[in-house]
Design a protein around this motif. Structure first.
Motif, mmCIF file in Angstrom:
data_model
loop_
_atom_site.group_PDB
_atom_site.id
_atom_site.type_symbol
_atom_site.label_atom_id
_atom_site.label_comp_id
_atom_site.label_asym_id
_atom_site.label_seq_id
_atom_site.Cartn_x
_atom_site.Cartn_y
_atom_site.Cartn_z
ATOM 1 N N LEU A 102 0.841 -1.209 0.000
ATOM 2 C CA LEU A 102 0.000 0.000 0.000
ATOM 3 C C LEU A 102 0.872 1.253 0.000
ATOM 4 O O LEU A 102 0.613 2.206 -0.738
ATOM 5 C CB LEU A 102 -0.927 0.003 1.212
ATOM 6 C CG LEU A 102 -1.906 -1.171 1.286
ATOM 7 C CD1 LEU A 102 -2.778 -1.060 2.525
ATOM 8 C CD2 LEU A 102 -2.775 -1.221 0.037
ATOM 9 N N MET A 109 2.331 1.824 -3.428
ATOM 10 C CA MET A 109 1.341 2.446 -4.315
ATOM 11 C C MET A 109 1.235 3.949 -4.042
ATOM 12 O O MET A 109 1.189 4.763 -4.957
ATOM 13 C CB MET A 109 -0.054 1.829 -4.099
ATOM 14 C CG MET A 109 -0.203 0.382 -4.461
ATOM 15 S SD MET A 109 -0.143 0.129 -6.242
ATOM 16 C CE MET A 109 1.501 -0.502 -6.341
ATOM 17 N N PRO A 134 1.761 2.755 -11.688
ATOM 18 C CA PRO A 134 2.009 1.302 -11.724
ATOM 19 C C PRO A 134 1.389 0.693 -12.982
ATOM 20 O O PRO A 134 0.237 0.975 -13.298
ATOM 21 C CB PRO A 134 1.304 0.781 -10.469
ATOM 22 C CG PRO A 134 1.168 1.961 -9.576
ATOM 23 C CD PRO A 134 0.984 3.131 -10.493
ATOM 24 N N PRO A 188 -3.122 6.448 -15.303
ATOM 25 C CA PRO A 188 -3.353 5.625 -14.107
ATOM 26 C C PRO A 188 -4.189 4.377 -14.362
ATOM 27 O O PRO A 188 -4.361 3.576 -13.472
ATOM 28 C CB PRO A 188 -4.083 6.588 -13.167
ATOM 29 C CG PRO A 188 -4.748 7.566 -14.072
ATOM 30 C CD PRO A 188 -3.918 7.675 -15.311
ATOM 31 N N ASP A 189 -4.699 4.193 -15.562
ATOM 32 C CA ASP A 189 -5.499 2.984 -15.785
ATOM 33 C C ASP A 189 -4.649 1.914 -16.469
ATOM 34 O O ASP A 189 -3.493 2.120 -16.809
ATOM 35 C CB ASP A 189 -6.744 3.288 -16.618
ATOM 36 C CG ASP A 189 -6.364 3.925 -17.951
ATOM 37 O OD1 ASP A 189 -5.180 4.227 -18.151
ATOM 38 O OD2 ASP A 189 -7.263 4.126 -18.781
ATOM 39 N N GLY A 190 -5.244 0.750 -16.631
ATOM 40 C CA GLY A 190 -4.573 -0.307 -17.381
ATOM 41 C C GLY A 190 -3.530 -1.069 -16.586
ATOM 42 O O GLY A 190 -2.614 -1.645 -17.153
ATOM 43 N N LEU A 191 -3.650 -1.065 -15.264
ATOM 44 C CA LEU A 191 -2.760 -1.886 -14.439
ATOM 45 C C LEU A 191 -2.982 -3.364 -14.733
ATOM 46 O O LEU A 191 -4.113 -3.824 -14.801
ATOM 47 C CB LEU A 191 -3.045 -1.626 -12.963
ATOM 48 C CG LEU A 191 -2.309 -2.540 -11.980
ATOM 49 C CD1 LEU A 191 -0.824 -2.283 -11.992
ATOM 50 C CD2 LEU A 191 -2.867 -2.364 -10.574
ATOM 51 N N LYS A 192 -1.892 -4.097 -14.891
ATOM 52 C CA LYS A 192 -1.998 -5.535 -15.111
ATOM 53 C C LYS A 192 -1.396 -6.316 -13.953
ATOM 54 O O LYS A 192 -0.302 -6.004 -13.502
ATOM 55 C CB LYS A 192 -1.269 -5.926 -16.396
ATOM 56 C CG LYS A 192 -1.988 -5.414 -17.613
ATOM 57 C CD LYS A 192 -1.355 -5.862 -18.892
ATOM 58 C CE LYS A 192 -2.221 -5.378 -20.055
ATOM 59 N NZ LYS A 192 -1.532 -5.546 -21.337
ATOM 60 N N ILE A 193 -2.133 -7.310 -13.504
ATOM 61 C CA ILE A 193 -1.610 -8.240 -12.502
ATOM 62 C C ILE A 193 -1.161 -9.479 -13.259
ATOM 63 O O ILE A 193 -1.983 -10.246 -13.768
ATOM 64 C CB ILE A 193 -2.683 -8.619 -11.457
ATOM 65 C CG1 ILE A 193 -3.320 -7.367 -10.837
ATOM 66 C CG2 ILE A 193 -2.079 -9.536 -10.397
ATOM 67 C CD1 ILE A 193 -2.428 -6.547 -9.960
ATOM 68 N N PRO A 198 -9.159 -6.153 -11.731
ATOM 69 C CA PRO A 198 -7.796 -5.651 -11.485
ATOM 70 C C PRO A 198 -7.510 -4.298 -12.131
ATOM 71 O O PRO A 198 -6.731 -3.520 -11.598
ATOM 72 C CB PRO A 198 -6.888 -6.721 -12.096
ATOM 73 C CG PRO A 198 -7.719 -7.929 -12.200
ATOM 74 C CD PRO A 198 -9.151 -7.480 -12.337
ATOM 75 N N GLU A 199 -8.144 -4.011 -13.262
ATOM 76 C CA GLU A 199 -7.823 -2.724 -13.913
ATOM 77 C C GLU A 199 -8.305 -1.541 -13.073
ATOM 78 O O GLU A 199 -7.888 -0.416 -13.306
ATOM 79 C CB GLU A 199 -8.356 -2.642 -15.349
ATOM 80 C CG GLU A 199 -9.851 -2.823 -15.492
ATOM 81 C CD GLU A 199 -10.240 -4.266 -15.772
ATOM 82 O OE1 GLU A 199 -9.532 -5.192 -15.300
ATOM 83 O OE2 GLU A 199 -11.271 -4.487 -16.443
ATOM 84 N N PHE A 256 -7.943 -1.632 -9.721
ATOM 85 C CA PHE A 256 -7.323 -1.920 -8.428
ATOM 86 C C PHE A 256 -6.800 -0.667 -7.722
ATOM 87 O O PHE A 256 -7.020 -0.471 -6.520
ATOM 88 C CB PHE A 256 -6.184 -2.922 -8.666
ATOM 89 C CG PHE A 256 -5.509 -3.375 -7.425
ATOM 90 C CD1 PHE A 256 -6.234 -3.725 -6.298
ATOM 91 C CD2 PHE A 256 -4.130 -3.474 -7.373
ATOM 92 C CE1 PHE A 256 -5.593 -4.163 -5.145
ATOM 93 C CE2 PHE A 256 -3.482 -3.907 -6.230
ATOM 94 C CZ PHE A 256 -4.218 -4.247 -5.116
ATOM 95 N N LEU A 257 -6.146 0.202 -8.472
ATOM 96 C CA LEU A 257 -5.587 1.411 -7.837
ATOM 97 C C LEU A 257 -6.700 2.292 -7.275
ATOM 98 O O LEU A 257 -6.602 2.794 -6.150
ATOM 99 C CB LEU A 257 -4.744 2.209 -8.841
ATOM 100 C CG LEU A 257 -3.538 1.465 -9.417
ATOM 101 C CD1 LEU A 257 -2.788 2.345 -10.406
ATOM 102 C CD2 LEU A 257 -2.606 1.001 -8.312
ATOM 103 N N MET A 273 -8.053 0.786 -4.074
ATOM 104 C CA MET A 273 -7.167 1.098 -2.944
ATOM 105 C C MET A 273 -7.394 2.527 -2.452
ATOM 106 O O MET A 273 -7.457 2.791 -1.260
ATOM 107 C CB MET A 273 -5.694 0.982 -3.362
ATOM 108 C CG MET A 273 -5.222 -0.386 -3.760
ATOM 109 S SD MET A 273 -5.098 -1.495 -2.328
ATOM 110 C CE MET A 273 -6.560 -2.424 -2.618
#
Lengths: 250, 250
Positions: free
Chosen positions: A180, A183, A193, A220-225, B176-177, B179-180, B183
């Motif tokens: 956290l 982030m 991220p 800020p979008d499009g985070l991949k896990i 997940p997209e 996720f930020l 949080m």
């Protein structure tokens, strides 16, 4: 080439890249964390990028990166004993033309490296906040490498964002219990991220490491896990993906 | 018990709990997401807890929770067609004494449920921000269930934190997209993330769902990343853990 080994130093091999790396169990040995980071980071193959490894330790990540790019790699390490080991490993592998060791405090990195100039940063930072026991032995090499005695997460993120160009990429390895904070500190310096990979010691166990890629001023979008990385099978042997990172495809 | 089925409704079974659930392909069918949430949530077994399921749809999560606790479960759903289906499923399973359906807007939940009174909240919310196509058909049952036409992430988190008692727990399933954002919105209402489980459709694939547990006014440290949940094997069959969630141990 003959390189002088000091005290309890020994030479270990990272066979994936045919690298030889000077280690010292009493001072600092690279760990799986560094190997995972060196594999997670993506560097352009060409020779026009500017690549920087912060908190470089004995230089293992910088050495790994040099095998994935034709670009110059700079490595910043505060501790003279470690910077010296890294320097000799660079010589041992004949990479003095490609890797430059900067013996300096990461917080002062912009005195050596131009701001907004870096394409790729990697860092395997101290994981732990300062505790009673790290304070008791504040000059131990291991305490400095593991605890935030000289570099906090916030300072690391500020330095990284300062060095990177717009759309430059930073790759970190760290601990899930600080996720956290990671982030939040990334957001505070506008490092978005983009990819996260959690590392689990075995199948069915909680993550004990994470790898994260951020882009300076990225959306800020499009985070991949990413798919999880599991290190050991039930018998404690490396699983194939990790084995390849250490020993190569041989 | 004889329950009237309307239009294209059918009765599906959730064999893990011997539940029968009224579904309608044209209006709303529960999906794997709800089943995963119903299994991820942890409710006290005793009868003194106050459990609330928000965005309850056809009630599947509330029905699942009722099988894990002797406590009362309240379920909040905005859409009358869905609230009605849920109501009849509750009757069908003989659970009218334990589950109370509240046909209301989640944003107005505190008009029906006392603030700071809830021990456990679950929610499988609309995943997607409002788009051109969801705006074109803003009254479609599916558009409302899937897009944030009536409830944004921020509103959901505000409502959840408002209903929970101190140290009460919220369980969400989401994408997940986002996720930020999840949080950040949790932090803004002082819901501390405690456990996260990423769900991957197959081994080696990026996560396409996440399950997250937050504690109201919990400490911000000690976040755990649970072992990943992989849904299908390479041939597209459910893997054992998921099979158990749907079919039970039979």
């Amino acid at each position: 080439m003959s390189i002088e080994l000091r005290n309890d130093e020994r030479i270990d091999q990272l066979m994936q890249y045919n690298l030889e790396i000077i280690q010292s169990p009493s001072v600092f040995s690279f760990s799986l964390d560094a190997v995972l980071l060196g594999n997670f980071a993506r560097v352009p193959h060409h020779n026009r990028a500017h690549v920087v490894d912060l908190c470089s330790g004995n230089g293992v990540v910088a050495l790994m990166l040099s095998q994935q790019t034709q670009s110059q790699v700079q490595a910043v390490e505060l501790q003279d004993r470690l910077a010296d080991m890294a320097e000799r490993s660079i010589q041992l592998n004949g990479l003095t033309d490609q890797i430059q060791m900067i013996h300096a405090d990461v917080k002062q990195a912009t005195e050596y490296i131009r701001k907004d100039s870096v394409d790729v940063i990697t860092c395997n930072p101290p994981y732990f906040t300062v505790t009673e026991s790290s304070r008791k032995n504040p000059n131990s090499h291991l305490a400095i490498a593991r605890h935030e005695l000289h570099l906090t997460l916030e300072q690391l993120m500020q330095t990284s964002a300062g060095l990177l160009k717009t759309r430059g990429k930073a790759f970190f390895v760290h601990r899930p219990e600080r996720f956290l904070e990671i982030m939040e500190t990334m957001k505070a310096v506008d490092l978005a991220p983009k990819r996260i990979r959690f590392v689990h010691p075995k199948a069915g166990r909680e993550a004990n490491m994470l790898l994260i890629e951020g882009i300076k001023q990225g959306k800020p979008d499009g985070l991949k896990i990413l798919p999880p990385l599991v290190v050991f099978d039930d018998d404690g042997h490396y699983l194939p993906e990790v084995k390849r990172m250490i020993y190569g495809d041989k």
